[in-house]
Design a protein around this motif. Structure first.
Motif, mmCIF file in Angstrom:
data_model
loop_
_atom_site.group_PDB
_atom_site.id
_atom_site.type_symbol
_atom_site.label_atom_id
_atom_site.label_comp_id
_atom_site.label_asym_id
_atom_site.label_seq_id
_atom_site.Cartn_x
_atom_site.Cartn_y
_atom_site.Cartn_z
ATOM 1 N N ARG A 410 0.871 -1.423 -0.053
ATOM 2 C CA ARG A 410 -0.159 0.306 0.109
ATOM 3 C C ARG A 410 1.143 1.539 0.270
ATOM 4 N N GLN A 411 0.456 2.383 0.293
ATOM 5 C CA GLN A 411 1.156 3.910 -0.177
ATOM 6 C C GLN A 411 0.203 4.592 0.488
ATOM 7 N N ILE A 412 0.987 5.457 0.502
ATOM 8 C CA ILE A 412 0.326 7.339 1.708
ATOM 9 C C ILE A 412 0.528 8.116 0.383
ATOM 10 N N TYR A 413 -1.064 8.475 -0.165
ATOM 11 C CA TYR A 413 -0.969 9.127 -1.824
ATOM 12 C C TYR A 413 -0.790 10.408 -0.896
ATOM 13 N N THR A 414 0.048 11.395 -1.465
ATOM 14 C CA THR A 414 0.680 13.058 -1.790
ATOM 15 C C THR A 414 0.482 13.827 -3.031
ATOM 16 N N GLY A 415 -0.511 13.151 -3.530
ATOM 17 C CA GLY A 415 -0.999 13.672 -4.808
ATOM 18 C C GLY A 415 -2.232 14.529 -4.758
ATOM 19 N N TYR A 416 -3.008 15.017 -5.723
ATOM 20 C CA TYR A 416 -4.342 16.093 -5.665
ATOM 21 C C TYR A 416 -4.836 15.771 -5.009
ATOM 22 N N THR A 417 -5.999 16.309 -4.043
ATOM 23 C CA THR A 417 -7.197 15.778 -4.048
ATOM 24 C C THR A 417 -8.351 15.670 -5.360
ATOM 25 N N GLU A 418 -9.503 15.318 -5.747
ATOM 26 C CA GLU A 418 -10.126 15.018 -6.599
ATOM 27 C C GLU A 418 -10.399 16.141 -6.969
ATOM 28 N N ARG A 419 -10.151 16.559 -8.734
ATOM 29 C CA ARG A 419 -10.826 17.965 -8.903
ATOM 30 C C ARG A 419 -11.472 17.052 -10.371
ATOM 31 N N ASP A 420 -12.504 18.605 -10.978
ATOM 32 C CA ASP A 420 -13.001 17.991 -11.830
ATOM 33 C C ASP A 420 -11.648 18.642 -13.329
ATOM 34 N N PHE A 421 -12.284 17.776 -14.028
ATOM 35 C CA PHE A 421 -11.386 17.572 -15.802
ATOM 36 C C PHE A 421 -12.534 17.831 -16.348
ATOM 37 N N PRO A 422 -12.692 19.430 -17.314
ATOM 38 C CA PRO A 422 -14.173 20.033 -17.960
ATOM 39 C C PRO A 422 -13.251 20.137 -19.086
ATOM 40 N N ALA A 423 -14.088 19.644 -20.090
ATOM 41 C CA ALA A 423 -14.120 19.677 -21.320
ATOM 42 C C ALA A 423 -13.591 20.851 -22.236
ATOM 43 N N ILE A 424 -12.433 21.116 -23.544
ATOM 44 C CA ILE A 424 -12.262 22.355 -23.642
ATOM 45 C C ILE A 424 -12.720 22.223 -25.733
ATOM 46 N N ASP A 425 -12.528 23.325 -25.270
ATOM 47 C CA ASP A 425 -12.901 23.670 -26.879
ATOM 48 C C ASP A 425 -11.600 23.379 -27.840
ATOM 49 N N LYS A 426 -11.656 22.048 -28.654
ATOM 50 C CA LYS A 426 -10.639 21.922 -29.034
ATOM 51 C C LYS A 426 -10.309 22.883 -30.891
ATOM 52 N N ASP A 427 -11.810 22.926 -30.898
ATOM 53 C CA ASP A 427 -11.517 23.655 -31.938
ATOM 54 C C ASP A 427 -10.879 24.725 -32.379
#
Length: 427
Positions: A410-427
């Motif tokens: 097992r590990q001790i997680y030290t990264g980001y807590t949950e965050r949103d990944f909204p779609a971006i306009d690729k056009d």
């Protein structure tokens, strides 16, 4: 049921665990059910965690003790040869005379490698590090025996053990011969395990090769002293790989890769490099002063040990062997003069004694290997050759116990807590 209990208190809540103890060594707290309470132990490097039960090897660093199946290492090095010790590690008891003879014959019958495997070497650069080649060709053995191994069958596991014990020296010698452009030498069944390796390393088709018995015995002792050392990094790597049910040849290749590191199997190579850096006896005081300076990054290699806080019992044996080899060969080399003076200082200087910085097995084995004529780049390959039987013994033991689980630290997680990944306009 264990007689003693340990209690862990977290936020006012008590958790009770059994305290278990083996036939030798420290007591351990059995925490395998801790995760059911959504708790884990944090132990970087697993330095305080027993990951298995094993009856193979016992190390007591404080007392300077090393036992194979209960037998002290110095007695084995003096009274046995490597194949006898290999039988002991693999099967739990020393062989009878008949068992030893049958075992030796069986190993010799399997020393040849498939002719197609010899072509693998052509895919490597001539200047490749021998350990890189060794990782590749030992793993390639899995391609030759993948259909004939059922690890659930004891007879298949024993045949695999014999094959590895027999073929790894052949592959190791081939790594060296390929690097210097000489033809591979076929193993000779009339020679001992160590003698056969010396033959495959140094003989050529041009003239007869006679094995020097002093060097033969010295190499045999090196093999015995390095055959196993409890749950070190490479052995643990083999066990973790094996816990998934992986092909045993692939598991050994994983162990070889782990052994390659300079903090593990590469220590004797680093020791010789250090002696070459010092160069001459008159420069020793300068390097001793640097070693004592906490602000200087220089470290004396071949002194002290992660486990042993006393004299490494393997080093005591290797020290005698080292002097025998140098006397036999009558070598006049500044490198050995530097080593002798460093040894004298380490055994008499209060700083080294107080800090328990005794010469270790890597210090002496590197000097012996160098004297025999084995190049520095091959040192870790020699370690891998010797340690293979220990890896196989642990692999066999895992399957015989039958209750092992796939390793899942097992590990001790030290990264980001949950965050949103909204779609971006690729056009």
């Amino acid at each position: 049921m264990a007689d003693k209990k340990a209690t862990l208190t977290v936020d006012g809540k008590n958790y009770e665990f059994d305290i278990v103890k083996g036939s030798l060594g420290y007591e351990s707290i059995d925490i395998h059910g801790l995760s059911q309470n959504k708790l884990f132990m944090y132990d970087p490097g697993l330095v305080s965690t027993a990951v298995c039960e094993s009856a193979i090897t016992y190390v007591d660093g404080d007392e300077g003790m090393l036992l194979y199946r209960g037998y002290p290492i110095d007695q084995l090095a003096s009274n046995a040869d490597y194949l006898e010790v290999s039988y002991l590690l693999l099967f739990g008891e020393r062989p009878t005379k008949q068992q030893y003879q049958d075992f030796s014959k069986l190993v010799k019958r399997h020393t040849l490698v498939h002719e197609q495997l010899t072509k693998f070497f052509q895919g490597f650069r001539r200047d490749s590090h021998p350990m890189a080649v060794m990782c590749g060709v030992s793993g390639a053995l899995a391609a030759f025996y993948h259909d004939s191994i059922d690890v659930k069958k004891e007879e298949h596991r024993e045949l695999t053990a014999i094959r590895l014990l027999a073929k790894i020296p052949t592959l190791a010698a081939m790594c060296y011969k390929y690097s210097i452009g000489q033809p591979f030498m076929f193993p000779q069944n009339n020679l001992s395990y160590a003698g056969n390796f010396l033959y495959m390393m140094f003989a050529t088709p041009c003239e007869p090769y006679v094995v020097n018995p002093v060097l033969e015995r010295a190499l045999d002792k090196i093999f015995i002293l390095h055959a196993d050392h409890e749950q070190n990094a490479s052995t643990s790597t083999v066990r973790i790989a094996a816990s998934s049910g992986a092909n045993p040849f692939a598991c050994i290749a994983a162990g070889i890769a782990s052994l390659w590191g300079p903090s593990h199997g590469g220590a004797n190579e680093a020791c010789i490099n250090m002696l070459e850096e010092i160069g001459t006896v008159d420069r020793i005081p300068e390097f001793i002063a640097r070693a004592k300076d906490k602000n200087d990054p220089f470290r004396l290699m071949g002194f002290g040990h992660r486990v042993y806080k006393n004299y490494d019992p393997r080093a005591k044996v290797m020290r005698e062997t080292c002097h025998e080899v140098l006397k036999e060969l009558n070598i006049k080399n500044p490198l050995f003069d530097v080593a002798s003076e460093l040894e004298r200082i380490a055994l008499s200087d209060p700083y080294f004694i107080d800090h328990k910085l005794y010469p270790n097995v890597d210090f002496y084995s590197g000097i012996v290997l160098k004297a025999i004529g084995i190049p520095t780049s091959m040192f870790t390959v020699m370690f891998a050759l010797a340690r293979t039987v220990g890896w196989i013994a642990h692999w066999k033991e895992m399957y015989k116990q039958g209750n092992f689980k796939i390793a899942r630290p097992r590990q001790i997680y030290t990264g980001y807590t949950e965050r949103d990944f909204p779609a971006i306009d690729k056009d």
